[in-house]
Design a protein around this motif. Structure first.
Motif, PDB file in Angstrom:
ATOM      1  N   GLY A   9     -88.824  22.737 -39.909  1.00  0.00           N
ATOM      2  CA  GLY A   9     -89.108  24.062 -39.518  1.00  0.00           C
ATOM      3  C   GLY A   9     -88.405  25.004 -38.767  1.00  0.00           C
ATOM      4  O   GLY A   9     -87.572  24.411 -37.875  1.00  0.00           O
ATOM      5  N   GLU A  10     -88.518  26.520 -38.713  1.00  0.00           N
ATOM      6  CA  GLU A  10     -87.844  27.233 -38.139  1.00  0.00           C
ATOM      7  C   GLU A  10     -88.764  28.088 -37.153  1.00  0.00           C
ATOM      8  O   GLU A  10     -89.056  27.625 -35.721  1.00  0.00           O
ATOM      9  N   GLU A  11     -89.496  28.858 -37.918  1.00  0.00           N
ATOM     10  CA  GLU A  11     -90.565  30.038 -37.090  1.00  0.00           C
ATOM     11  C   GLU A  11     -91.821  29.340 -37.135  1.00  0.00           C
ATOM     12  O   GLU A  11     -92.702  29.541 -36.463  1.00  0.00           O
ATOM     13  N   LYS A  12     -91.998  28.239 -38.270  1.00  0.00           N
ATOM     14  CA  LYS A  12     -93.335  27.533 -38.566  1.00  0.00           C
ATOM     15  C   LYS A  12     -92.820  26.046 -38.456  1.00  0.00           C
ATOM     16  O   LYS A  12     -91.827  25.757 -38.509  1.00  0.00           O
ATOM     17  N   ALA A  13     -93.870  25.175 -38.072  1.00  0.00           N
ATOM     18  CA  ALA A  13     -93.763  23.935 -38.182  1.00  0.00           C
ATOM     19  C   ALA A  13     -93.964  23.223 -39.362  1.00  0.00           C
ATOM     20  O   ALA A  13     -94.800  23.553 -40.236  1.00  0.00           O
ATOM     21  N   CYS A  14     -93.318  22.156 -39.584  1.00  0.00           N
ATOM     22  CA  CYS A  14     -93.581  21.324 -40.705  1.00  0.00           C
ATOM     23  C   CYS A  14     -92.707  19.967 -40.640  1.00  0.00           C
ATOM     24  O   CYS A  14     -92.424  19.581 -39.526  1.00  0.00           O
ATOM     25  N   MET A  63     -89.776  21.144 -50.763  1.00  0.00           N
ATOM     26  CA  MET A  63     -90.284  22.183 -49.684  1.00  0.00           C
ATOM     27  C   MET A  63     -91.986  22.317 -49.943  1.00  0.00           C
ATOM     28  O   MET A  63     -92.491  22.716 -49.063  1.00  0.00           O
ATOM     29  N   THR A  66     -94.445  33.905 -47.241  1.00  0.00           N
ATOM     30  CA  THR A  66     -93.449  32.867 -46.342  1.00  0.00           C
ATOM     31  C   THR A  66     -91.849  33.091 -46.647  1.00  0.00           C
ATOM     32  O   THR A  66     -91.437  33.263 -47.770  1.00  0.00           O
ATOM     33  N   CYS A  78     -94.004  21.850 -46.508  1.00  0.00           N
ATOM     34  CA  CYS A  78     -93.944  22.973 -46.011  1.00  0.00           C
ATOM     35  C   CYS A  78     -95.261  23.657 -46.324  1.00  0.00           C
ATOM     36  O   CYS A  78     -95.615  23.735 -47.521  1.00  0.00           O
ATOM     37  N   ASP A  81     -88.961  31.024 -42.037  1.00  0.00           N
ATOM     38  CA  ASP A  81     -90.020  30.237 -41.509  1.00  0.00           C
ATOM     39  C   ASP A  81     -89.602  28.560 -41.665  1.00  0.00           C
ATOM     40  O   ASP A  81     -89.933  27.846 -40.786  1.00  0.00           O
ATOM     41  N   PHE A  82     -89.216  28.448 -42.639  1.00  0.00           N
ATOM     42  CA  PHE A  82     -88.523  27.041 -43.010  1.00  0.00           C
ATOM     43  C   PHE A  82     -87.085  27.103 -43.704  1.00  0.00           C
ATOM     44  O   PHE A  82     -86.798  28.053 -44.240  1.00  0.00           O
TER      45      PHE A  82
END
Length: 699
Positions: free
Chosen positions: A173-178, A223, A233, A227, A155-156
């Motif tokens: 962020g990868e699958e989720k945003a940050c 993080m 997660t 994140c 996800d991150f």
């Protein structure tokens, strides 16, 4: 639900079915949402797992008892009890992955295996046991989500790198945003000084790997702030430091006390956040396999085993050890300069200066054996380091991209050193009289078994153009070379038939038959250039004991009298039943002794210092050349892949220049046809005899 009909045939009346509507209404045949397996309780609805309550309660009780007795100096824990409980806790931590980060102090105690374990003497162990009890107790209220136990897309993602001066990190962020974040932290002055002490060999308390691990913990704390971490997660932490990767993957370390505390801190944070870390840069092959399904893992494991064996066999032990030594020196050099050993993130000028200074260290001996080496040796070291980097990151920073050539600065430096290097003094050849003299010495009444073996082997080496490693062993019989020495099973004798043909003698042939053999063949299983199962043969030259067939026959008979093993080396000899080997130093000393006795320096102008083990191979090649054998014959006999063997045919020998000046003094009166393009030579040709003109034109 109808799958049960594959076992129990379907009934015509529904109420008679093994699982009927009537039974379903009575809640029979329902899936169990709670299941106990392997000592764990699985909750199918909440998708969690936890150690069974009875086992969990027993562990908490034992840990509580141990902690209470920690202050008693006379109270100790029986090692068998301690080991048993720790193994049970380790099993418990299958459902609490972060708990593995607390086991390092316990592992160290188990490795030492004391009779009793005294907690008051080991504060770190006591602290770890308290943390274990806390984690197990908290797991009762918050069982582990199964999603935390499996790998998934991150996800991150966090990437960090550390040096002696500080650390820097990137969070995305990868699958989720940050919020994409970049930050850096400078180490306190005392930290930098401790690392400098370690690098200089002054017993510092911190290493570069400790800093990398500290940087990873700081990355995690960053993080947590940036994140939105929730239960389950997935986090990917990247580092280019091998120890840090290993410590994070296993949540354990062996030697570093600092890293041990950092791992413990990371483990507790992971548990508190209920997150899963994975995808570390530099993850090992085993970790990659662990992420695959069982069938795929087994399939790929077999294939990788074959590939790894091929990779290992791709270079001999000696090359592997040398490459490791070169890499260690390169890494130490880079640490001194504060440069990444893989040169990642370095600009071109920094790369060039780092490589060039390392090359200078190798050249002068500061990064090597303490003496200056030739440019060719420096080139080999640079190539070895470049190959190590290429195997790790698929980049070759020492070479021009897409080429086998070094980058211009390094190539020009090596070229300059080549011009400074003195010429190579090659070893001079010996003739057959040297090994023949050694054979005569071996036939004397008081000759030792070593003297006999040396004489026979030298004669064999001369006629078969052998390398020293093919018929002798080094002082320590380490298998660090590719060449496989001649064995008893590699020797085949032939007798002459009535029709002047050859017939192979059986292994059980008598000594008389073997000594009277008309020819002998040697098979070389493997050699320096990689050619395998190469056969060479020589016929009897009619010189009795000075024939190559008789020399090999004497070795064969001597060894056969003391052992039945067909794998025994031809270099072996026996003294009062005790096995010994002819070494390269024995051959070297014998050749110099014989050359001195024959006055090679006085009569042939060949100093004894230029005679070595290679002189037999060089001498054999020259003997064939002087007797009119073609280049192809010599190349096949010596098993050379290329024309480098021509260097062995010494043009400085008098026989090669005999009659040459007389032939060159003859005047042919040739005319240059090329000159006619720029100048009219018609009159010259017309006035010249016809035969001379034709011969000149033909030339």
């Amino acid at each position: 639900m109808n799958g049960i009909h594959d076992v129990f045939p379907e009934e015509k009346k529904p109420e008679n079915d093994p699982i009927s509507l009537k039974k379903l209404k009575k809640d029979e045949g329902q899936y169990a949402l709670l299941k106990d397996m392997l000592g764990f309780e699985f909750d199918g609805e909440e998708k969690t797992m936890i150690l069974e309550e009875s086992k969990r309660g027993l562990l908490l009780m034992v840990l509580h008892k141990w902690i209470r007795t920690a202050s008693r100096k006379t109270a100790g824990i029986e090692f068998t009890e301690f080991e048993s409980v720790i193994y049970k806790i380790r099993h418990c931590f299958r459902s609490i992955p972060a708990g593995k980060g607390l086991l390092t102090p316990c592992n160290r105690v188990i490795a030492k295996r004391p009779s009793r374990v005294f907690l008051h003497r080991n504060e770190r162990l006591t602290t770890a046991l308290r943390d274990m009890r806390t984690i197990i107790r908290e797991a009762t209220a918050e069982p582990t989500k199964c999603r935390e136990l499996v790998m998934g897309p991150p996800d991150f993602v966090g990437v960090q790198d550390a040096s002696i001066y500080g650390m820097g990190a990137v969070i995305i962020g990868e699958e989720k945003a940050c919020i994409p974040t970049v930050f850096r932290v400078e180490w306190p002055q005392w930290v930098q000084q401790e690392v400098l002490k370690t690098n200089e060999g002054k017993n510092g308390n911190l290493t570069n790997s400790d800093l990398e691990m500290a940087g990873l913990v700081l990355l995690w704390l960053g993080m947590e702030e940036v994140c939105p971490l929730e239960s389950g997660t997935h986090i990917a932490l990247f580092s280019d430091n091998s120890p840090t990767v290993s410590w994070t993957n296993r949540l354990a370390c062996r030697n570093s006390k600092v890293a041990d505390q950092l791992i413990r801190a990371l483990a507790l944070r992971l548990k508190k956040r209920h997150t899963s870390r994975h995808g570390r840069l530099g993850a090992s092959q085993n970790e990659y396999l662990d992420s695959l399904p069982a069938f795929t893992k087994n399939y790929l494991t077999d294939l990788l085993r074959v590939a790894n064996e091929g990779f290992k066999n791709g270079r001999v032990d000696a090359s592997t050890k040398a490459r490791t030594a070169h890499w260690n020196r390169w890494r130490s050099h880079c640490q001194t300069l504060g440069v990444d050993p893989y040169l990642q993130g370095e600009n071109f000028l920094s790369k060039c200066r780092t490589i060039q200074s390392f090359a200078a260290g190798v050249r002068t001996g500061r990064l090597g054996g303490g003496r200056q080496v030739r440019a060719g040796t420096v080139s080999q070291v640079l190539s070895a380091v470049n190959t190590t980097i290429a195997l790790a990151i698929d980049e070759q920073p020492f070479k021009v991209k897409g080429s086998k050539n070094f980058i211009p600065l390094i190539a020009q430096t090596l070229n300059g050193w080549e011009k400074e290097d003195p010429g190579v003094e090659k070893k001079m050849p010996v003739e057959a009289d040297v090994p023949e003299l050694l054979v005569d010495m071996g036939m004397e009444d008081e000759a030792s078994e070593l003297t006999k073996a040396v004489g026979d082997l030298c004669l064999m080496a001369f006629y078969f153009l052998l390398r020293i490693g093919e018929y002798t062993v080094k002082g320590s019989r380490k298998k660090n070379k590719q060449t496989v020495q001649f064995r008893m099973c590699d020797v085949t004798f032939f007798e002459q038939t009535e029709k002047n043909g050859l017939r192979q003698l059986p292994r059980s042939a008598s000594n008389e038959q073997i000594l009277a053999a008309a020819a002998v063949t040697l098979r070389l299983q493997n050699q320096k250039n990689g050619w395998k199962n190469v056969c060479m043969s020589q016929h009897d030259n009619g010189l009795g004991d000075k024939s190559p067939t008789v020399a090999i026959a004497k070795r064969y008979i001597h060894i056969r009298q003391h052992t039945k093993s067909d794998k025994e080396l031809l270099s072996a000899y026996f003294v009062k039943g005790k096995r010994k080997d002819v070494k390269d130093s024995d051959i070297r000393a014998a050749l110099k002794l014989a050359a001195t006795a024959l006055d090679y320096e006085g009569t042939r102008g060949i100093p004894t210092g230029k005679i070595d083990t290679h002189s037999l191979r060089v001498g054999g090649a020259n003997a064939l050349s002087l007797n009119g054998y073609s280049v192809e014959h010599i190349q096949k006999m010596g098993r050379w892949r290329s024309n480098t063997f021509l260097e062995y045919i010494r043009e400085s020998l008098s026989d090669f220049s005999e009659g040459m000046s007389k032939a060159m003094s003859k005047t042919f009166g040739f005319v240059s046809l090329e000159a006619g393009v720029a100048k009219d030579v018609t009159s010259m040709i017309v006035d010249t005899d016809y035969n001379v003109a034709v011969s000149a034109g033909a030339a």
